[in-house]
Design a protein around this motif. Structure first.
Motif, PDB file in Angstrom:
ATOM      1  N   TYR A  44       0.850  -1.186   0.000  1.00  0.00           N
ATOM      2  CA  TYR A  44       0.000   0.000   0.000  1.00  0.00           C
ATOM      3  C   TYR A  44       0.887   1.238   0.000  1.00  0.00           C
ATOM      4  O   TYR A  44       1.697   1.424   0.914  1.00  0.00           O
ATOM      5  CB  TYR A  44      -0.922   0.004   1.226  1.00  0.00           C
ATOM      6  CG  TYR A  44      -1.817   1.223   1.328  1.00  0.00           C
ATOM      7  CD1 TYR A  44      -2.891   1.391   0.453  1.00  0.00           C
ATOM      8  CD2 TYR A  44      -1.591   2.204   2.289  1.00  0.00           C
ATOM      9  CE1 TYR A  44      -3.714   2.509   0.538  1.00  0.00           C
ATOM     10  CE2 TYR A  44      -2.405   3.311   2.384  1.00  0.00           C
ATOM     11  CZ  TYR A  44      -3.469   3.461   1.495  1.00  0.00           C
ATOM     12  OH  TYR A  44      -4.276   4.572   1.586  1.00  0.00           O
ATOM     13  N   ASP A  66      -1.943   4.455  10.749  1.00  0.00           N
ATOM     14  CA  ASP A  66      -2.520   3.678   9.649  1.00  0.00           C
ATOM     15  C   ASP A  66      -2.679   2.193   9.958  1.00  0.00           C
ATOM     16  O   ASP A  66      -3.187   1.447   9.121  1.00  0.00           O
ATOM     17  CB  ASP A  66      -1.643   3.816   8.391  1.00  0.00           C
ATOM     18  CG  ASP A  66      -1.727   5.195   7.763  1.00  0.00           C
ATOM     19  OD1 ASP A  66      -2.678   5.926   8.083  1.00  0.00           O
ATOM     20  OD2 ASP A  66      -0.842   5.528   6.951  1.00  0.00           O
ATOM     21  N   PHE A  69      -6.083   0.664   9.510  1.00  0.00           N
ATOM     22  CA  PHE A  69      -6.520   0.748   8.110  1.00  0.00           C
ATOM     23  C   PHE A  69      -5.877  -0.377   7.304  1.00  0.00           C
ATOM     24  O   PHE A  69      -6.558  -1.052   6.515  1.00  0.00           O
ATOM     25  CB  PHE A  69      -6.175   2.107   7.518  1.00  0.00           C
ATOM     26  CG  PHE A  69      -6.546   2.227   6.066  1.00  0.00           C
ATOM     27  CD1 PHE A  69      -7.873   2.300   5.674  1.00  0.00           C
ATOM     28  CD2 PHE A  69      -5.560   2.234   5.082  1.00  0.00           C
ATOM     29  CE1 PHE A  69      -8.233   2.382   4.330  1.00  0.00           C
ATOM     30  CE2 PHE A  69      -5.904   2.325   3.736  1.00  0.00           C
ATOM     31  CZ  PHE A  69      -7.235   2.399   3.367  1.00  0.00           C
ATOM     32  N   LEU A  73      -7.639  -3.536   5.316  1.00  0.00           N
ATOM     33  CA  LEU A  73      -7.414  -3.979   3.935  1.00  0.00           C
ATOM     34  C   LEU A  73      -7.151  -5.482   3.897  1.00  0.00           C
ATOM     35  O   LEU A  73      -7.670  -6.196   3.023  1.00  0.00           O
ATOM     36  CB  LEU A  73      -6.233  -3.223   3.316  1.00  0.00           C
ATOM     37  CG  LEU A  73      -6.378  -1.706   3.152  1.00  0.00           C
ATOM     38  CD1 LEU A  73      -5.166  -1.143   2.424  1.00  0.00           C
ATOM     39  CD2 LEU A  73      -7.660  -1.351   2.399  1.00  0.00           C
ATOM     40  N   HIS A 117      -9.234   7.943   4.380  1.00  0.00           N
ATOM     41  CA  HIS A 117      -8.279   7.093   3.662  1.00  0.00           C
ATOM     42  C   HIS A 117      -8.803   6.714   2.271  1.00  0.00           C
ATOM     43  O   HIS A 117      -8.011   6.383   1.384  1.00  0.00           O
ATOM     44  CB  HIS A 117      -8.011   5.807   4.444  1.00  0.00           C
ATOM     45  CG  HIS A 117      -6.966   5.949   5.505  1.00  0.00           C
ATOM     46  ND1 HIS A 117      -7.252   6.356   6.789  1.00  0.00           N
ATOM     47  CD2 HIS A 117      -5.623   5.750   5.472  1.00  0.00           C
ATOM     48  CE1 HIS A 117      -6.132   6.379   7.504  1.00  0.00           C
ATOM     49  NE2 HIS A 117      -5.131   6.026   6.736  1.00  0.00           N
ATOM     50  N   ALA A 118     -10.122   6.761   2.116  1.00  0.00           N
ATOM     51  CA  ALA A 118     -10.731   6.238   0.897  1.00  0.00           C
ATOM     52  C   ALA A 118     -11.297   7.318  -0.019  1.00  0.00           C
ATOM     53  O   ALA A 118     -11.973   7.006  -0.995  1.00  0.00           O
ATOM     54  CB  ALA A 118     -11.855   5.267   1.276  1.00  0.00           C
ATOM     55  N   ILE A 122      -9.726   3.307  -3.010  1.00  0.00           N
ATOM     56  CA  ILE A 122      -8.728   2.483  -2.321  1.00  0.00           C
ATOM     57  C   ILE A 122      -8.033   1.595  -3.340  1.00  0.00           C
ATOM     58  O   ILE A 122      -8.676   0.883  -4.116  1.00  0.00           O
ATOM     59  CB  ILE A 122      -9.385   1.630  -1.223  1.00  0.00           C
ATOM     60  CG1 ILE A 122      -9.919   2.536  -0.107  1.00  0.00           C
ATOM     61  CG2 ILE A 122      -8.386   0.622  -0.649  1.00  0.00           C
ATOM     62  CD1 ILE A 122     -10.616   1.804   1.005  1.00  0.00           C
ATOM     63  N   SER A 123      -6.716   1.662  -3.334  1.00  0.00           N
ATOM     64  CA  SER A 123      -5.911   0.876  -4.264  1.00  0.00           C
ATOM     65  C   SER A 123      -4.731   0.260  -3.524  1.00  0.00           C
ATOM     66  O   SER A 123      -3.987   0.966  -2.836  1.00  0.00           O
ATOM     67  CB  SER A 123      -5.418   1.763  -5.420  1.00  0.00           C
ATOM     68  OG  SER A 123      -4.610   1.020  -6.320  1.00  0.00           O
ATOM     69  N   ASN A 132      -8.656  -2.639  -6.471  1.00  0.00           N
ATOM     70  CA  ASN A 132      -9.132  -1.254  -6.507  1.00  0.00           C
ATOM     71  C   ASN A 132     -10.637  -1.240  -6.277  1.00  0.00           C
ATOM     72  O   ASN A 132     -11.386  -1.909  -6.996  1.00  0.00           O
ATOM     73  CB  ASN A 132      -8.834  -0.603  -7.865  1.00  0.00           C
ATOM     74  CG  ASN A 132      -7.359  -0.678  -8.231  1.00  0.00           C
ATOM     75  OD1 ASN A 132      -6.558   0.105  -7.766  1.00  0.00           O
ATOM     76  ND2 ASN A 132      -7.008  -1.648  -9.082  1.00  0.00           N
TER      77      ASN A 132
END
Length: 311
Positions: A44, A66, A69, A73, A117-118, A122-123, A132
């Motif tokens: 990320y 983070d 987060f 993911l 964050h998004a 989000i990738s 993605n």
């Protein structure tokens, strides 16, 4: 786009989804590490991550960095893989939760944490494969309430008051449900979770018997599984667990004077480890357990689905 709903429980010890459960531990790399034993490598924004059994220190506020987060993911990617679906090109709605004591103050910031964050989508990459998606919305619920609503709804219909006690790795949380709704005037989150008990037991056994126990050794005894430990050590561990439980109950008595007047529902991994001590405690008259450690995550997902249907 197709909308997918995920419930994720951001524990202090473990992350949980409807189907997955893994420790809250991360290792960071500045370059791609070698893959070992099919471990999942997440990339990320130029940083690489692997999961670790060494759990992060307790965080009263999970939005300070983070870490959660990245763990989210991981949870989303693993849940999608488990369910046989792809995240790429999808709208994702996230159902999450907070302990009752933190819900009032942190619910807005916890939702903002994910949406910030998004905001550009989000990738990331999981094992070299690009993922993605767009995070459409986040719904935050009081922890425990979601689980009890899904797994013990009959109790809520039968009794006016149900006391819910969640024994986790970092905290012990109390939620009182009255007439089917959380009583948010009772906000209890004591930072004396199972990590504290395991540490106390390990230190005592090391000091008194010269034997080093890790977390797995302690849990093995509490779950009454086979062990080669001496009987005196087993009895000492069980005694310390019983005393610890009584200390927790004494703290909770500040908010619920007597647990013998209404049903108590226990959930969380710690409750399963201490089931024997809880069932033998004279402090409770009627006890039920939610055996699935993923109960909150499942509850968040179902509550979020119901909210979206209501519009």
């Amino acid at each position: 786009m197709t909308e997918i709903i995920f419930g994720i429980d951001h524990g202090n010890g473990n992350m949980k989804g409807e189907n997955v459960c893994f420790p809250c531990g991360l290792v960071r790399y500045v370059s791609e590490p070698g893959r070992f034993m099919n471990e999942d490598i997440l990339e990320y924004q130029g940083t690489y991550y692997t999961l670790s059994d060494t759990k992060m220190p307790f965080k009263a506020d999970k939005t300070v960095d983070d870490d959660y987060f990245i763990l989210t993911l991981y949870a989303l990617a693993m849940e999608a893989r488990n369910k046989g679906i792809t995240l790429t090109g999808k709208d994702v709605v996230l159902g999450v939760g907070l302990p009752p004591a933190d819900y009032g103050q942190q619910a807005t910031s916890f939702k903002k944490y994910f949406l910030d964050h998004a905001k550009h989508g989000i990738s990331f990459k999981m094992n070299g494969k690009s993922v993605n998606f767009y995070l459409k919305d986040v719904f935050v619920s009081p922890q425990n309430f979601a689980a009890v609503m899904c797994f013990k709804a009959s109790l809520l219909k039968k009794y006016r008051t149900v006391n819910c006690i969640d024994i986790g790795d970092g905290t012990v949380d109390l939620l009182v449900i009255r007439n089917g709704k959380p009583d948010l005037s009772v906000r209890v989150s004591d930072r004396s979770g199972m990590a504290v008990l395991r540490s106390e037991i390990s230190n005592a056994i090391q000091q008194n018997y010269g034997i080093h126990l890790d977390s797995s050794d302690v849990e093995q005894v509490l779950m009454q599984e086979e062990t080669i430990l001496d009987e005196k050590i087993i009895l000492e561990i069980q005694r310390m667990a019983e005393n610890w439980l009584q200390r927790i109950i004494n703290k909770l008595h500040t908010h619920v004077t007597d647990f013998r007047t209404n049903p108590a529902v226990f959930l969380g991994g710690g409750s399963l480890l201490l089931r024997k001590q809880i069932e033998n405690s004279p402090e409770f008259k009627y006890v039920e357990f939610i055996d699935d450690v993923r109960a909150n995550a499942i509850g968040y997902e179902k509550l979020t689905t119901a909210r979206l249907r209501r519009g």
